[in-house]
Design a protein around this motif. Structure first.
Motif, PDB file in Angstrom:
ATOM      1  N   GLY A  30      13.163 -68.016 -62.724  1.00  0.00           N
ATOM      2  CA  GLY A  30      11.931 -67.292 -62.488  1.00  0.00           C
ATOM      3  C   GLY A  30      12.195 -65.863 -62.029  1.00  0.00           C
ATOM      4  O   GLY A  30      13.328 -65.360 -62.036  1.00  0.00           O
ATOM      5  N   GLU A  31      11.126 -65.194 -61.627  1.00  0.00           N
ATOM      6  CA  GLU A  31      11.264 -63.848 -61.078  1.00  0.00           C
ATOM      7  C   GLU A  31      12.099 -63.910 -59.802  1.00  0.00           C
ATOM      8  O   GLU A  31      12.105 -64.923 -59.095  1.00  0.00           O
ATOM      9  CB  GLU A  31       9.893 -63.248 -60.786  1.00  0.00           C
ATOM     10  CG  GLU A  31       9.051 -63.031 -62.037  1.00  0.00           C
ATOM     11  CD  GLU A  31       7.730 -62.363 -61.712  1.00  0.00           C
ATOM     12  OE1 GLU A  31       7.480 -62.078 -60.520  1.00  0.00           O
ATOM     13  OE2 GLU A  31       6.951 -62.122 -62.643  1.00  0.00           O
ATOM     14  N   PHE A  32      12.783 -62.810 -59.505  1.00  0.00           N
ATOM     15  CA  PHE A  32      13.696 -62.861 -58.371  1.00  0.00           C
ATOM     16  C   PHE A  32      13.557 -61.618 -57.502  1.00  0.00           C
ATOM     17  O   PHE A  32      13.060 -60.572 -57.941  1.00  0.00           O
ATOM     18  CB  PHE A  32      15.145 -63.009 -58.852  1.00  0.00           C
ATOM     19  CG  PHE A  32      15.647 -61.830 -59.657  1.00  0.00           C
ATOM     20  CD1 PHE A  32      16.318 -60.781 -59.034  1.00  0.00           C
ATOM     21  CD2 PHE A  32      15.444 -61.779 -61.027  1.00  0.00           C
ATOM     22  CE1 PHE A  32      16.779 -59.705 -59.773  1.00  0.00           C
ATOM     23  CE2 PHE A  32      15.901 -60.699 -61.777  1.00  0.00           C
ATOM     24  CZ  PHE A  32      16.572 -59.660 -61.143  1.00  0.00           C
ATOM     25  N   LYS A  33      14.004 -61.766 -56.266  1.00  0.00           N
ATOM     26  CA  LYS A  33      14.100 -60.655 -55.325  1.00  0.00           C
ATOM     27  C   LYS A  33      15.581 -60.451 -55.007  1.00  0.00           C
ATOM     28  O   LYS A  33      16.288 -61.398 -54.667  1.00  0.00           O
ATOM     29  CB  LYS A  33      13.318 -60.957 -54.043  1.00  0.00           C
ATOM     30  CG  LYS A  33      11.824 -61.157 -54.255  1.00  0.00           C
ATOM     31  CD  LYS A  33      11.133 -61.462 -52.930  1.00  0.00           C
ATOM     32  CE  LYS A  33       9.634 -61.608 -53.113  1.00  0.00           C
ATOM     33  NZ  LYS A  33       9.273 -62.834 -53.840  1.00  0.00           N
ATOM     34  N   LYS A  34      16.032 -59.235 -55.113  1.00  0.00           N
ATOM     35  CA  LYS A  34      17.437 -58.919 -54.875  1.00  0.00           C
ATOM     36  C   LYS A  34      17.776 -59.001 -53.388  1.00  0.00           C
ATOM     37  O   LYS A  34      16.900 -58.869 -52.534  1.00  0.00           O
ATOM     38  CB  LYS A  34      17.750 -57.513 -55.386  1.00  0.00           C
ATOM     39  CG  LYS A  34      17.601 -57.334 -56.881  1.00  0.00           C
ATOM     40  CD  LYS A  34      17.941 -55.895 -57.274  1.00  0.00           C
ATOM     41  CE  LYS A  34      17.802 -55.685 -58.784  1.00  0.00           C
ATOM     42  NZ  LYS A  34      18.105 -54.275 -59.164  1.00  0.00           N
TER      43      LYS A  34
ATOM     44  N   THR B  39      26.549 -62.288 -56.403  1.00  0.00           N
ATOM     45  CA  THR B  39      26.116 -63.144 -57.503  1.00  0.00           C
ATOM     46  C   THR B  39      24.726 -62.685 -57.913  1.00  0.00           C
ATOM     47  O   THR B  39      24.124 -61.824 -57.269  1.00  0.00           O
ATOM     48  CB  THR B  39      26.134 -64.634 -57.117  1.00  0.00           C
ATOM     49  OG1 THR B  39      25.852 -65.430 -58.280  1.00  0.00           O
ATOM     50  CG2 THR B  39      25.104 -64.937 -56.039  1.00  0.00           C
ATOM     51  N   ASN B  40      24.204 -63.248 -58.989  1.00  0.00           N
ATOM     52  CA  ASN B  40      22.875 -62.858 -59.461  1.00  0.00           C
ATOM     53  C   ASN B  40      22.284 -63.980 -60.302  1.00  0.00           C
ATOM     54  O   ASN B  40      23.000 -64.909 -60.708  1.00  0.00           O
ATOM     55  CB  ASN B  40      22.945 -61.539 -60.248  1.00  0.00           C
ATOM     56  CG  ASN B  40      23.815 -61.643 -61.477  1.00  0.00           C
ATOM     57  OD1 ASN B  40      23.525 -62.407 -62.406  1.00  0.00           O
ATOM     58  ND2 ASN B  40      24.913 -60.878 -61.501  1.00  0.00           N
TER      59      ASN B  40
ATOM     60  N   ASN C  66      16.325 -64.074 -53.647  1.00  0.00           N
ATOM     61  CA  ASN C  66      15.484 -65.270 -53.762  1.00  0.00           C
ATOM     62  C   ASN C  66      15.116 -65.481 -55.219  1.00  0.00           C
ATOM     63  O   ASN C  66      14.575 -64.579 -55.867  1.00  0.00           O
ATOM     64  CB  ASN C  66      14.220 -65.072 -52.912  1.00  0.00           C
ATOM     65  CG  ASN C  66      13.370 -66.317 -52.790  1.00  0.00           C
ATOM     66  OD1 ASN C  66      13.372 -67.164 -53.675  1.00  0.00           O
ATOM     67  ND2 ASN C  66      12.637 -66.422 -51.709  1.00  0.00           N
ATOM     68  N   VAL C  67      15.420 -66.656 -55.740  1.00  0.00           N
ATOM     69  CA  VAL C  67      15.064 -66.990 -57.114  1.00  0.00           C
ATOM     70  C   VAL C  67      14.921 -68.502 -57.236  1.00  0.00           C
ATOM     71  O   VAL C  67      15.573 -69.256 -56.511  1.00  0.00           O
ATOM     72  CB  VAL C  67      16.126 -66.473 -58.116  1.00  0.00           C
ATOM     73  CG1 VAL C  67      17.451 -67.229 -57.968  1.00  0.00           C
ATOM     74  CG2 VAL C  67      15.617 -66.530 -59.544  1.00  0.00           C
TER      75      VAL C  67
ATOM     76  N   GLY D 134      27.284 -75.527 -59.482  1.00  0.00           N
ATOM     77  CA  GLY D 134      28.241 -74.486 -59.771  1.00  0.00           C
ATOM     78  C   GLY D 134      27.820 -73.090 -59.353  1.00  0.00           C
ATOM     79  O   GLY D 134      28.422 -72.106 -59.779  1.00  0.00           O
ATOM     80  N   VAL D 135      26.814 -72.973 -58.489  1.00  0.00           N
ATOM     81  CA  VAL D 135      26.310 -71.653 -58.115  1.00  0.00           C
ATOM     82  C   VAL D 135      26.696 -71.267 -56.687  1.00  0.00           C
ATOM     83  O   VAL D 135      26.216 -70.262 -56.162  1.00  0.00           O
ATOM     84  CB  VAL D 135      24.773 -71.572 -58.283  1.00  0.00           C
ATOM     85  CG1 VAL D 135      24.376 -71.850 -59.720  1.00  0.00           C
ATOM     86  CG2 VAL D 135      24.060 -72.540 -57.336  1.00  0.00           C
TER      87      VAL D 135
END
Length: 477
Positions: free
Chosen positions: A388-392, A364-365, A192-193, A326-327
């Motif tokens: 922003g901050e992200f959760k893997k 992806t990341n 989540n980002v 493009g993601v």
């Protein structure tokens, strides 16, 4: 002595239905939406979430459980003994109400077998179901050879600061579940980002209109249901009547509701879509990108306004997998990227702000995603982006004993075939190394999380409580 292997769990829960509903309704009546305007040191996300958490703890104390509160952020109910720690993680905060309700969102009502209230399905109803299951087991004489912590937070719908604080001061469970999703199980959660886009007000240019105000969205994890815009007519020959007719035609062609009016050269507009959870944007109708799509067909006196509307209306409108930026990416187990344009704001003095929330699988990341978005933004001179901050991404294998036990209980009580699932939504389960989400919605339930007229079917509440009771019993033996 109770023969727990022979217990009819649903029957035992149904006997105590009135008690369960009384406690749930007490909590549903508390407006626990995050309110930054009323935030202070004692109530960092406003008074409502803390009040709901403390009232939950009072119910547990009334019932004789040991409890502990962790600042204004989280609370815990404790039972059992042993070396291993089993966690059950829920939350008392709820998303904003929005518009379109047929009942008072904080005065629960049972209509046609459904409990209508904000938080009924996300997540007060499921959390109370898990608590009641624990209480039922204790009252029936069950013993536990593991410590059990039922933990409730106050900031799940925004920043998860509650769990940051809690786990800075408390032990991480060895395994557990979060009653905050769907059965049969959620053993995988996407990352989540959010991409934060800023739009400079820009240089002046000739145009028909000036965009004075644009607003849509309440939270990044909600599809915006409402959008508003205000414009002033700049060109002397601008045909306001044609503008209004074109807008009505757009609404009709897309089966939308909305209004527009012109007074003293000022155009006021609103558009109504359909809210949905941000992890499933295709289930909603994004009012903000629809309004921008219509407005992008006109010229504006500031190129920042022009780019803001063109980006929303022509690039991201109607795109849910991130391909237009493009993601897009797909993992064989975790599925595709999802993209929700959750917040859209523009004012001449401040420029624009756009929050695009992504749920992404393994493979992806955020750094890769940022590069692709920046490439797409080369055609826009006034828009910049940061991540922003992200959760893997989080995944517990299907052959893990935790997953196997929970699926076995589900199958035993429902007769339905169990299977693993991966979702775009994020739950507290991902905080635990061996954490999964487990109910309380069923495959045939109507999912109204984050929507107007949120409800939880009474039958689903009772069924989920019964499943939780047997699951807790099995996992704590």
């Amino acid at each position: 002595m109770t023969d727990f292997e022979a217990v009819n769990w649903l029957e035992e829960v149904t006997k105590r239905q009135d008690e369960l509903l009384a406690d749930l309704f007490h909590l549903l009546r508390i407006d626990s939406v995050r309110n930054d305007e009323k935030a202070d040191a004692d109530n960092p996300v406003g008074p409502g979430p803390r009040k709901a958490m403390e009232e939950f703890l009072k119910l547990a104390e009334r019932d004789g459980f040991q409890t502990e509160q962790f600042g204004p952020w989280a609370g815990r109910v404790e039972i059992g003994e042993g070396d291993e720690l089993f966690g059950i993680l829920g939350h008392m905060d709820v998303v904003p109400v929005g518009t379109g309700w047929d009942t008072d969102p904080f005065e629960p009502e049972i209509i046609d077998g459904k409990i209508f209230a904000r938080g009924s399905s996300d997540d007060k109803g499921p959390t109370v179901a898990a608590y009641f299951a624990l209480k039922l087991l204790r009252d029936m004489g069950a013993t536990f050879n593991k410590r059990i912590h039922l933990i409730v937070g106050t900031d799940e719908e925004s920043g998860w600061q509650c769990m940051d604080y809690y786990f800075d001061h408390a032990e991480m469970p060895d395994f557990g579940f979060s009653p905050d999703a769907t059965f049969p199980i959620i053993n995988g959660e996407k990352g989540n980002v959010s991409a934060e886009l800023t739009v400079q007000a820009g240089t002046q240019q000739e145009g028909d209109l000036a965009l004075e105000h644009f607003a849509a969205g309440l939270r990044p994890n909600m599809v915006p249901q409402d959008a508003q815009a205000e414009l002033t007519i700049e060109a002397a020959g601008f045909d306001g009547g044609a503008f209004l007719r074109a807008y009505n035609t757009y609404l009709d062609n897309h089966d939308l509701q909305g209004e527009a009016s012109i007074q003293d050269g000022t155009i006021s507009m609103d558009l109504v879509g359909k809210s949905a959870h941000g992890s499933t944007p295709e289930k909603g109708v994004n009012a903000g990108t629809h309004l921008a799509r219509f407005l992008a067909g006109f010229t504006y006196t500031a190129n920042g306004a022009d780019e803001f509307l063109r980006f929303l209306g022509e690039i991201v409108h109607g795109n849910f997998d991130g391909a237009s930026l493009g993601v897009d990416h797909e993992d064989a187990v975790m599925g595709e990227v999802s993209m929700n344009v959750g917040i859209m704001e523009f004012a001449p003095a401040k420029g624009g702000h756009i929050d695009i929330n992504f749920r992404y699988p393994k493979g992806t990341n955020p750094d890769q995603m940022l590069e692709h978005i920046q490439d797409r933004l080369l055609q826009f001179s006034q828009i910049e982006v940061t991540m922003g901050e992200f959760k893997k991404p989080h995944y517990v294998p299907a052959d893990d004993p935790l997953v196997a036990t929970l699926l076995e209980v589900y199958h035993k009580q429902t007769g339905l075939e169990p299977h693993e699932q991966v979702i775009g939504g994020g739950t507290y389960a991902r905080l635990m190394p061996r954490g999964v989400a487990y109910g309380a919605l069923f495959p045939d339930s109507t999912d109204t999380m984050h929507q107007a007229n949120e409800f939880l079917a009474l039958d689903d509440l009772l069924r989920a409580t019964a499943i939780y009771a047997e699951a807790i019993y099995r996992l704590s033996r």
